[in-house]
Design a protein around this motif. Structure first.
Motif, short mmCIF file in Angstrom:
data_model
loop_
_atom_site.label_atom_id
_atom_site.label_comp_id
_atom_site.label_asym_id
_atom_site.label_seq_id
_atom_site.Cartn_x
_atom_site.Cartn_y
_atom_site.Cartn_z
N PHE A 82 -0.85 -2.40 -12.43
CA PHE A 82 -1.37 -2.16 -11.34
C PHE A 82 -3.05 -2.90 -10.82
CE2 PHE A 82 0.58 1.64 -12.40
CZ PHE A 82 1.81 1.62 -11.87
N ARG A 87 -4.75 -6.39 -5.22
CA ARG A 87 -3.74 -5.36 -4.49
C ARG A 87 -2.30 -5.44 -4.31
NH1 ARG A 87 -8.45 -6.99 -1.22
NH2 ARG A 87 -6.91 -8.34 0.33
N GLN A 88 -2.16 -5.94 -6.33
CA GLN A 88 -0.56 -5.90 -6.43
C GLN A 88 -0.33 -5.03 -6.66
OE1 GLN A 88 0.26 -9.97 -6.51
NE2 GLN A 88 -1.37 -10.89 -5.41
N PHE A 89 1.19 -4.35 -6.91
CA PHE A 89 1.16 -3.65 -7.79
C PHE A 89 2.82 -4.07 -8.81
CE2 PHE A 89 -0.87 -1.46 -4.27
CZ PHE A 89 -1.96 -0.94 -5.68
N PHE A 96 4.66 -4.73 -5.61
CA PHE A 96 4.26 -3.66 -4.17
C PHE A 96 2.87 -4.26 -3.71
CE2 PHE A 96 7.39 -1.38 -6.52
CZ PHE A 96 8.36 -1.38 -5.61
N TRP A 97 2.79 -4.26 -2.73
CA TRP A 97 1.27 -4.73 -1.92
C TRP A 97 1.04 -3.40 -0.94
CZ3 TRP A 97 -0.32 -10.23 -1.56
CH2 TRP A 97 0.39 -10.89 -1.91
N PRO A 98 0.00 -3.44 -0.86
CA PRO A 98 -0.72 -2.07 -0.04
C PRO A 98 0.23 -1.49 1.08
CG PRO A 98 -2.87 -3.37 -0.65
CD PRO A 98 -1.28 -4.19 -0.90
N GLN A 99 0.69 -2.77 2.03
CA GLN A 99 1.25 -2.31 2.98
C GLN A 99 2.77 -1.72 2.49
OE1 GLN A 99 0.62 -5.33 2.26
NE2 GLN A 99 -0.77 -6.55 3.55
N ASP A 100 2.88 -1.28 0.94
CA ASP A 100 4.03 -0.89 0.60
C ASP A 100 4.19 0.79 -0.32
OD1 ASP A 100 5.58 -3.16 0.64
OD2 ASP A 100 5.40 -3.56 -0.97
N LEU A 101 2.98 0.65 0.31
CA LEU A 101 2.33 2.60 -0.37
C LEU A 101 3.09 3.75 0.23
CD1 LEU A 101 -1.53 2.03 -0.58
CD2 LEU A 101 0.07 2.30 -2.95
N THR A 102 3.55 3.43 1.71
CA THR A 102 4.59 4.66 2.37
C THR A 102 5.48 4.74 1.06
OG1 THR A 102 5.80 2.49 3.64
CG2 THR A 102 3.83 4.12 4.82
N LEU A 104 5.16 5.15 -1.66
CA LEU A 104 4.33 5.70 -3.39
C LEU A 104 4.58 7.64 -2.29
CD1 LEU A 104 3.49 6.50 -5.51
CD2 LEU A 104 0.94 6.42 -3.59
#
Length: 483
Positions: A82, A87-89, A96-102, A104
């Motif tokens: 992480f 800002r990459q997971f 996954f990027w912050p835009q993909d936190l949905t 989560l």
């Protein structure tokens, strides 16, 4: 009028004789409860059995996964990392990027409803078999048994005065506790910092101060929770113990004591049958209490402190085997079964939970499969809406950002979809490395002979050259002089 009433009227002249006299009665054995009383240490007894082996089979894979995943490589990077600064997971083959936190949020909802479904079906099996607090506490208890001996030996050791022998045993135990706690904290930080670099920096005393702080913090947290607090975490700190009963119903599998079969309790010789001595099958050996990690007596009924570890079942079954009595005096059963009623496996609430989990998993799987591997953003020049040359050409300036969300480097081509003929000026084809973002200045030009006026909508498009189907667009506007 009774004698007691006459006596009460004599002592209370203002008493209305038509009312029943009430006196406050306080039993002598009732005393005040000290809410801040000192914790009584629980000395657990080691037991073997089916459920203990099952806990081992569920606990060790989780531990192995936790401690080994950061050390495994996936391509040219850590398998799970992480990377907060970037800002990459990275999780195995996905980035996954912050835009993909949905996603989560979806994952947390799935986990919650899965927990609800499992709890409604089998009680607190999560707490007893797979909860990190339970797993790490089991490791610390195993170390305690290996260093200080059996339950009786530990009780005698704590009661004995301090000596070299006692100090060495305590020192060995706490040293091993701290070692496990340190490795736990170090591994946790390794999920957020490349663990190989962290190892080199730590042992060469060049570790980042924040990394050192968090390693120390999680080391102390693990040492305190699993070594000292133990059952206190489950009983007072964990909210799940408080609301889990709301998910129970009469058909939920819970650990219960069969009072009809076990009462009346009492000791007897090994070959005595219960009916011959006028007692139930429970010989009141207290073994079920001695093995309980929270120190409760399951024979008192279902209690919120029970974590569903089933150690009391193994303990009781071992005694029943020695007494030649049927097993499962304490067992996983349902309230309806104890009352002699039929139990139902498929129930509306349970089916509802599993239906929600199935739908959410399907939607999350589709969301991951349909996730865009290219991210495109367009920023207009803030200095001016447009620029017009002497010959009448109209230029609009943009900054294009293209992010490669895959695990490999790719070449991309930039194009524009507009209702008028516009020319792209700048780097139209470019390469973006894995997990990187490239900024490209682009100019859109309209030739003078088109005589454009006002503003209109356009769409920038970025396409992967090795995969024509992998394309993404972003809306913007083109400005020209007002007529």
């Amino acid at each position: 009028m009774t004698a007691n009433s006459q006596q009460y009227d004599a002592q209370h002249p203002s008493h209305d004789p038509d009312r029943i006299p009430v006196e406050e009665f306080v039993p002598a054995e009732v005393s005040e409860i000290d809410l801040y009383q000192k914790r009584e240490k629980i000395y657990t007894r080691k037991i073997e059995g089916f459920f203990q082996r099952l806990r081992t089979l569920t606990g060790w894979p989780l531990l192995a996964g936790y401690f080994l995943l950061p050390w495994l490589q996936w391509g040219d990077r850590q398998s799970v990392l992480f990377d907060l600064p970037a800002r990459q997971f990275h999780i195995l083959g996905f980035t996954f990027w912050p835009q993909d936190l949905t996603m989560l949020a979806w994952l947390l909802i799935i986990a919650a409803f899965t927990l609800f479904a499992v709890t409604n079906f089998a009680g607190r099996v999560w707490c007893g078999f797979t909860c990190p607090q339970t797993v790490w506490t089991s490791i610390f208890m195993w170390i305690e048994q290996k260093t200080e001996g059996s339950r009786n030996q530990r009780i005698k050791l704590d009661a004995a005065p301090w000596s070299t022998h006692k100090a060495l045993k305590k020192l060995l135990k706490h040293s091993m506790w701290l070692s496990v706690a340190f490795y736990t904290g170090f591994t946790f930080v390794g999920y957020f910092t490349p663990i190989k670099e962290l190892s080199f920096d730590f042992f060469t005393f060049n570790v980042n101060p924040w990394a050192a702080f968090w390693i120390g913090f999680f080391t102390l947290a693990t040492y305190g929770n699993a070594g000292w607090l133990r059952e206190q975490v489950c009983m007072y700190m964990c909210p799940y113990a408080r609301f889990q009963a709301a998910m129970f119903d009469p058909d939920t599998l819970i650990i219960s004591y069969d009072r009809k079969r076990g009462e009346k309790r009492g000791s007897r010789k090994r070959n005595d049958k219960s009916e011959d001595v006028g007692l139930g099958d429970c010989i009141d050996c207290q073994l079920c209490v001695q093995v309980c990690p929270t120190g409760i007596d399951i024979r008192d009924g279902l209690q919120y402190q029970c974590i569903g570890c089933a150690l009391c079942i193994d303990a009781c079954n071992s005694v029943m085997s020695k007494m030649n009595y049927p097993k499962n005096l304490i067992s996983y059963t349902t309230e309806n079964a104890l009352d002699g009623k039929p139990s139902k496996i498929l129930r509306p609430r349970l089916l509802g939970y599993f239906l929600v989990v199935l739908v959410m998993c399907s939607l999350l799987g589709y969301r991951i499969a349909a996730r865009e591997t290219i991210e495109l953003s367009v920023l207009r020049d803030r200095q001016s809406l447009y620029m017009q040359s002497q010959i009448g050409d109209i230029d609009n300036h943009y900054t294009i950002k293209v992010a490669n969300k895959t695990q490999q480097a790719h070449h991309y081509k930039l194009s524009v979809d507009a209702p008028h003929d516009l020319t792209l000026i700048g780097s139209v084809e470019f390469q973006v490395l894995s997990g990187e973002v490239v900024e490209i200045p682009i100019t859109l030009r309209s030739a003078a002979e088109q005589e454009l006026h006002g503003a209109f909508e356009i769409h920038f498009m970025a396409q992967r050259l090795d995969d024509s189907d992998d394309i993404v667009s972003h809306k913007s506007r083109f400005f020209a002089p007002v007529e």
